[in-house]
Scaffold this motif. Structure first.
Motif: not given
Lengths: 248, 304
Positions: A2-4, B25-32, B34-36, B274-279
């Protein structure tokens, strides 16, 4: 992972350019396993710094990291003081496999020593006998000697012979052959020498590399697994690999 | 209610923010994290005709306000990407842009055609500007004739809208933009990284194994803004802007310079959210500067 946010509880210089930081965080202290790392944000720096977890205290919810001051990022991080907050991704990576061996050998080189302490402590608590060989450049660089001695038989080696045995960790490997498995972390030339010298033994090595995202997305920290284009990501598939799994 | 929606060829975006190719990448890592489905779109990591291992390590180096990378287009090849990665991303309520790379025009055509057959990809980003491979990439991106030729052939080879990703490593970006527009590009994506180098003092050698790498991050933002500003006045196709974006104010700056949508790259490494925060912050920033929608702000910074 997680980002903590982690509050710095203490900052100590434990050897030449070597800083020990104790950080408070519930989630990471309860979930981290030996061999995992924290991807630490440093103000004013684009990239996070991957730093191994050296110790965990679940009761106090604290995590200890050690790092060497090498460049501007680690220098800046060393100026952080108790009470300040670090932005951390963690715990990252796979960690060392924990087995029920009678005896294990830990071989650490320089700033590769810290993750082996957390491992040694965990294995010792499970009743495994620990033997440690720790290599440093010089007497001033030596740290955690007593902590490892508390876990078991410990050999200290310095490249210049100013403390303990003189030479490299491989020079004292012959002093001990009575172990079921080895675990090693340190510079790549050291890992190459060890995996060659201990070919007949089962072992696990932990790798370091310059990282980008630290979560497996950017492909900055890869290591080949064969000559056919196979690879592993050090940040996500590693940093721990079986000694035969990757090509150093 | 601030309208974040953007309508581009092949891409009806709920908002203008997407992660940049190669940084996600192909999104998998960041899908953990937040909701892509929150993203306007996802631009996938570059695909080539067959698998590529990429360059030796070290592949990244930090710089002042940025970083250098020389990954070298490592990817499992277009077929494998379609088999294992596209279905994962297609499950999210977002648009999918495939980044198409190659060493030859034929390879670009093959990759584009293969993506076209999936019906799960909404647009292509034509990568003629990767500075980190010996063949392909930037020799197409620095010569207007070659850029036009590969654009035309890829357009003919598939039905998807094509956004051509321009290299900033040229003396005249306007000529490049006009050449690919004339060749049929549906949009532009700009800018790719700037070729750079760092020498490692202890070893007295270039730090990156590839010697040179592409500079990204906040350090390159003024160059991206300038290039988009200049190009906008000479083309009529939309621009996906990128280069050092790390907050919603940066997004507005890109919109004002003439970008229709934006991609966020290096900032993902520092802050995975960063992406959802900017949105989330974008409506407030648009309102603060007097805009009721993303569309209202596009090109409004351009003065006579």
């Amino acid at each position: 992972m997680k980002n903590e946010k982690m509050q710095i509880m203490s900052v100590n210089s434990v050897a030449l350019d070597t800083i020990e930081m104790v950080l408070k965080n519930s989630y990471i202290s309860q979930t981290a396993v030996p061999g995992q790392f924290l991807h630490v944000g440093v103000d004013g720096h684009t990239l996070r710094r991957p730093i191994s977890i050296a110790d965990v205290n679940k009761q106090e919810e604290s995590v200890t990291i050690l790092f060497k001051i090498i460049g501007s990022g680690t220098r800046h991080l060393s100026s952080y003081q108790a009470g300040m907050i670090l932005n951390v991704l963690g715990p990252n990576g796979n960690g060392f496999p924990i087995q029920d061996d009678a005896t294990v050998l830990l071989i650490g080189g320089g700033i590769g020593v810290p993750p082996l302490y957390n491992l040694g402590k965990t294995l010792a608590e499970r009743g495994t006998k620990i033997i440690s060989i720790l290599g440093f450049q010089t007497a001033d660089s030596v740290f955690y000697e007593q902590k490892f001695r508390n876990l078991g038989e410990t050999y200290i080696v310095t490249n210049d012979g100013t403390y303990g045995y003189e030479g490299y960790v491989t020079d004292v490997l012959e002093l001990t052959d009575d172990f079921d498995r080895y675990y090693s972390c340190g510079p790549v030339p050291m890992l190459e020498a060890i995996t060659a010298a201990l070919k007949h033994k089962q072992g696990f090595i932990s790798l370091e590399e310059r990282m980008g995202c630290g979560v497996g997305a950017c492909f900055a920290c890869v290591i080949p697994t064969d000559t056919q284009g196979g690879y592993k990501k050090i940040c996500k598939d590693g940093p721990v690999f079986s000694a035969q799994e990757v090509m150093l | 209610m601030t309208n974040l929606a953007v309508n581009l060829p092949g891409l009806q975006l709920k908002n203008p923010v997407m992660p940049a190719s190669g940084c996600f990448g192909f999104g998998r890592e960041y899908s953990e994290f937040y909701d892509l489905g929150k993203l306007g779109a996802v631009i996938m990591k570059a695909a080539t005709g067959s698998e590529r291992f990429g360059n030796h390590v070290p592949r990244v180096a930090e710089t002042s306000s940025g970083m250098l990378n020389a990954i070298g287009l490592q990817n499992p090849g277009v077929e494998k990407i379609i088999e294992t990665e596209v279905p994962f991303l297609a499950d999210y309520d977002t648009k999918l842009i495939a980044n198409v790379a190659g060493s030859t025009i034929e390879e670009y055509e093959l990759v584009a055609k293969t993506f076209n057959q999936t019906n799960q990809v909404h647009a292509l980003e034509l990568n003629i500007s990767c500075p980190n491979v010996k063949e392909g990439g930037s020799q197409f991106g620095t010569d207007p004739f070659m850029a036009a030729k590969v654009t035309e052939r890829v357009k003919q080879a598939n039905n998807l809208p094509v956004y051509v990703k321009l290299s900033p490593n040229v003396s005249d970006i306007i000529t490049m933009a006009k050449a690919v527009e004339a060749a049929g590009a549906d949009g532009l994506s700009m800018i790719n990284t700037l070729a750079g180098m760092q020498i490692h003092l202890p070893s007295k050698r270039p730090l990156l194994a590839n010697k040179t790498g592409g500079l990204s991050g906040p350090a390159v933002k003024p160059i991206a803004i300038r290039m988009i500003y200049e190009v906008k006045q000479h083309v009529s196709i939309p621009i996906i802007g990128m280069g050092g974006i790390s907050n919603a104010e940066d997004v507005l700056e890109f919109l004002l310079a003439g970008a229709n949508a934006v991609a966020v790259g290096t900032a993902n490494f520092q802050n995975p959210f960063i992406c959802p925060e900017i949105i989330d912050e974008l409506p407030g920033v648009l309102n603060k500067y007097g805009f009721g929608s993303v569309q209202d702000a596009v090109g409004k910074g351009i003065v006579e």
